[in-house]
Design an enzyme around this catalytic site. Structure first.
Site, mmCIF file in Angstrom:
data_model
loop_
_atom_site.group_PDB
_atom_site.id
_atom_site.type_symbol
_atom_site.label_atom_id
_atom_site.label_comp_id
_atom_site.label_asym_id
_atom_site.label_seq_id
_atom_site.Cartn_x
_atom_site.Cartn_y
_atom_site.Cartn_z
ATOM 1 N N CYS A 32 -22.695 53.992 -16.498
ATOM 2 C CA CYS A 32 -21.345 53.904 -15.936
ATOM 3 C C CYS A 32 -20.410 54.925 -16.592
ATOM 4 C CB CYS A 32 -20.791 52.500 -16.131
ATOM 5 S SG CYS A 32 -19.076 52.316 -15.581
ATOM 6 N N CYS B 139 -17.351 53.298 -18.716
ATOM 7 C CA CYS B 139 -17.554 52.594 -19.980
ATOM 8 C C CYS B 139 -17.213 53.527 -21.143
ATOM 9 C CB CYS B 139 -19.008 52.128 -20.083
ATOM 10 S SG CYS B 139 -19.382 50.665 -19.080
ATOM 11 N N HIS C 237 -17.661 46.343 -18.995
ATOM 12 C CA HIS C 237 -18.196 46.784 -17.707
ATOM 13 C C HIS C 237 -18.106 45.688 -16.646
ATOM 14 C CE1 HIS C 237 -20.673 49.061 -14.889
ATOM 15 N NE2 HIS C 237 -21.382 47.961 -14.704
ATOM 16 N N ASN D 214 -9.559 48.646 -4.977
ATOM 17 C CA ASN D 214 -10.624 48.203 -4.086
ATOM 18 C C ASN D 214 -11.601 47.397 -4.924
ATOM 19 O OD1 ASN D 214 -9.546 49.722 -1.960
ATOM 20 N ND2 ASN D 214 -10.739 51.520 -2.519
ATOM 21 N N HIS E 213 -17.356 48.742 -12.419
ATOM 22 C CA HIS E 213 -16.502 48.575 -13.602
ATOM 23 C C HIS E 213 -15.069 48.293 -13.126
ATOM 24 C CE1 HIS E 213 -15.922 49.707 -18.005
ATOM 25 N NE2 HIS E 213 -14.699 49.412 -17.586
ATOM 26 N N HIS F 52 -11.575 48.551 -12.174
ATOM 27 C CA HIS F 52 -10.662 49.689 -12.167
ATOM 28 C C HIS F 52 -9.901 49.723 -10.849
ATOM 29 C CE1 HIS F 52 -13.851 51.342 -9.637
ATOM 30 N NE2 HIS F 52 -13.013 52.314 -9.277
ATOM 31 N N GLN G 33 -6.976 52.605 -8.556
ATOM 32 C CA GLN G 33 -6.695 54.018 -8.335
ATOM 33 C C GLN G 33 -5.219 54.228 -8.015
ATOM 34 O OE1 GLN G 33 -9.752 56.259 -5.992
ATOM 35 N NE2 GLN G 33 -10.579 54.223 -5.558
#
Length: 378
Positions: free
Chosen positions: A73, A76, A144, A184, A195, A197, A199
């Protein structure tokens, strides 16, 4: 509360910012020792004469990372022999420029409507522009596994501060007309990395949806003297039938004309135009109510529910600031345990939605959902 921000630069020149919790023990930013690779050349904007909308073409995104295993990933922390996008062994919240951006990295203005230019000389060049703008990744945790719903209030507050910081700074960049903060969640939505997150897109134009909603808000303000979303908030709080949660500074409700099987709007009680205008008390309050709404959405079914969480902030150069009112819209296409709503003929072609469940039914289910998840559910 003042979240500490530390800035650095990745090997290829992209910006990276570290936002630290109030009692953080995370290490300070380190240098990115990966070999510097050339950044993708910017994409292109193409203007659709029939709709009056800009469409971004970013072919370099075809090679972006897709659902890597945890050991590979890129979000990470870095480890010996395995450098990632984040060159530290631990962190709280990190924001960096997307390696595969839909917009940018160049900045600049684009014409609002090139029809006149096309009328003078019908050519492809008349309908194209550089894909100016900025795309950033916001990583919520060094862990993660998990989701925004798993964050404790302190970490959620750090993320909110990061959103506010980036909204303010990006809005001040050359040519930026709108800053969109979103998350999303779930492969069904199209997520390419699991992971936790989100945007941020900083557009060089006002997005088509916002053009419509801002025009309606401005018309309502002219005709009534009141902000439209303020009247909607009063309507939903007065009815109560579609309310899900209410805190000191925010209300969460399923909108009367909900389009999606799961749809919740979180609206601040005070009129603000963007995340950066929320004060400390409002940010603390949001750090509690927002994850709780997400936990209730997850509790509707036995497995995590995919969703899009979209912050609707006022355009940078909005015509009437007194008409705008920031809010969050959380939507999910999940209409049953093993069924998704797909945008078929009426929705996809005509933009005319057909609801699968009533707003009142969804609100009642969310009110009844326990905010606490059982161990092992995620």
């Amino acid at each position: 509360m003042s979240t500490q921000v530390r800035r650095n630069t990745l090997a290829d020149g992209r910006d990276i910012l570290f936002f630290q919790d109030e009692d953080s023990t995370a290490a300070p930013p380190a240098e990115d020792h990966r070999p510097a690779e050339p950044r993708p050349t910017g994409g292109q904007l193409r203007f659709d004469l029939l709709t009056g909308e800009w469409v971004a073409v970013a072919t370099h995104r075809q090679s972006r990372t897709h659902l890597p295993a945890a050991a590979e990933c890129p979000l990470c922390p870095s480890a010996p022999g395995r450098p990632t996008e984040i060159p530290v062994a631990d962190y709280d919240v990190v924001v960096f420029e997307n390696r595969f951006p839909s917009l940018g990295p160049s900045l600049g203005a684009v014409p609002a409507d090139p029809r006149q230019k096309f009328a003078e000389a019908a050519s492809e060049s008349a309908l194209t522009a550089p894909a100016h703008g900025r795309c950033e990744v916001v990583v919520f945790s060094s862990e993660h596994d998990g989701s925004f719903a798993d964050l404790d209030p302190a970490r959620a507050r750090t993320v909110i501060d990061a959103w506010a910081n980036r909204s303010r700074e990006l809005a001040a960049q050359e040519g930026i007309e709108q800053v969109f903060v979103f998350e999303n969640r779930g492969e069904e939505i199209g997520v390419t990395m699991n992971h936790p997150h989100g945007q941020i897109y900083a557009y060089p134009f006002v997005t088509p949806h916002t053009v419509i909603t801002s025009a309606r808000a401005e018309q309502h303000k002219r005709e009534t003297g009141r902000p439209l979303l303020g009247d909607v908030l009063d309507f939903e709080r007065g009815s109560g039938e579609r309310m899900v949660l209410e805190s000191a500074y925010f209300s969460a409700f399923v909108p009367f004309a909900a389009r999606w099987p799961v749809e919740v709007h979180i609206v601040p009680h005070r009129q603000v135009l963007g995340l950066d205008e929320l004060d400390d008390a409002e940010r603390d309050d949001l750090a509690g109510i927002y994850p709780e709404v997400l936990r209730r959405i997850d509790n509707l079914y036995s497995t995590p529910t995919p969703y899009i969480a979209a912050w609707h902030q006022a355009p940078v150069n909005c015509a009437d600031r007194s008409a705008e009112w920031m809010h969050l819209e959380i939507t999910s296409p999940r209409r049953a345990e093993s069924k998704l709503k797909f945008l078929a003929g009426s929705e996809a072609a005509m933009g005319a939605f057909v609801g699968d469940v009533s707003a009142e039914e969804t609100a009642a289910r969310l009110r009844a959902a326990s905010p606490a998840l059982e161990d092992g559910r995620r």
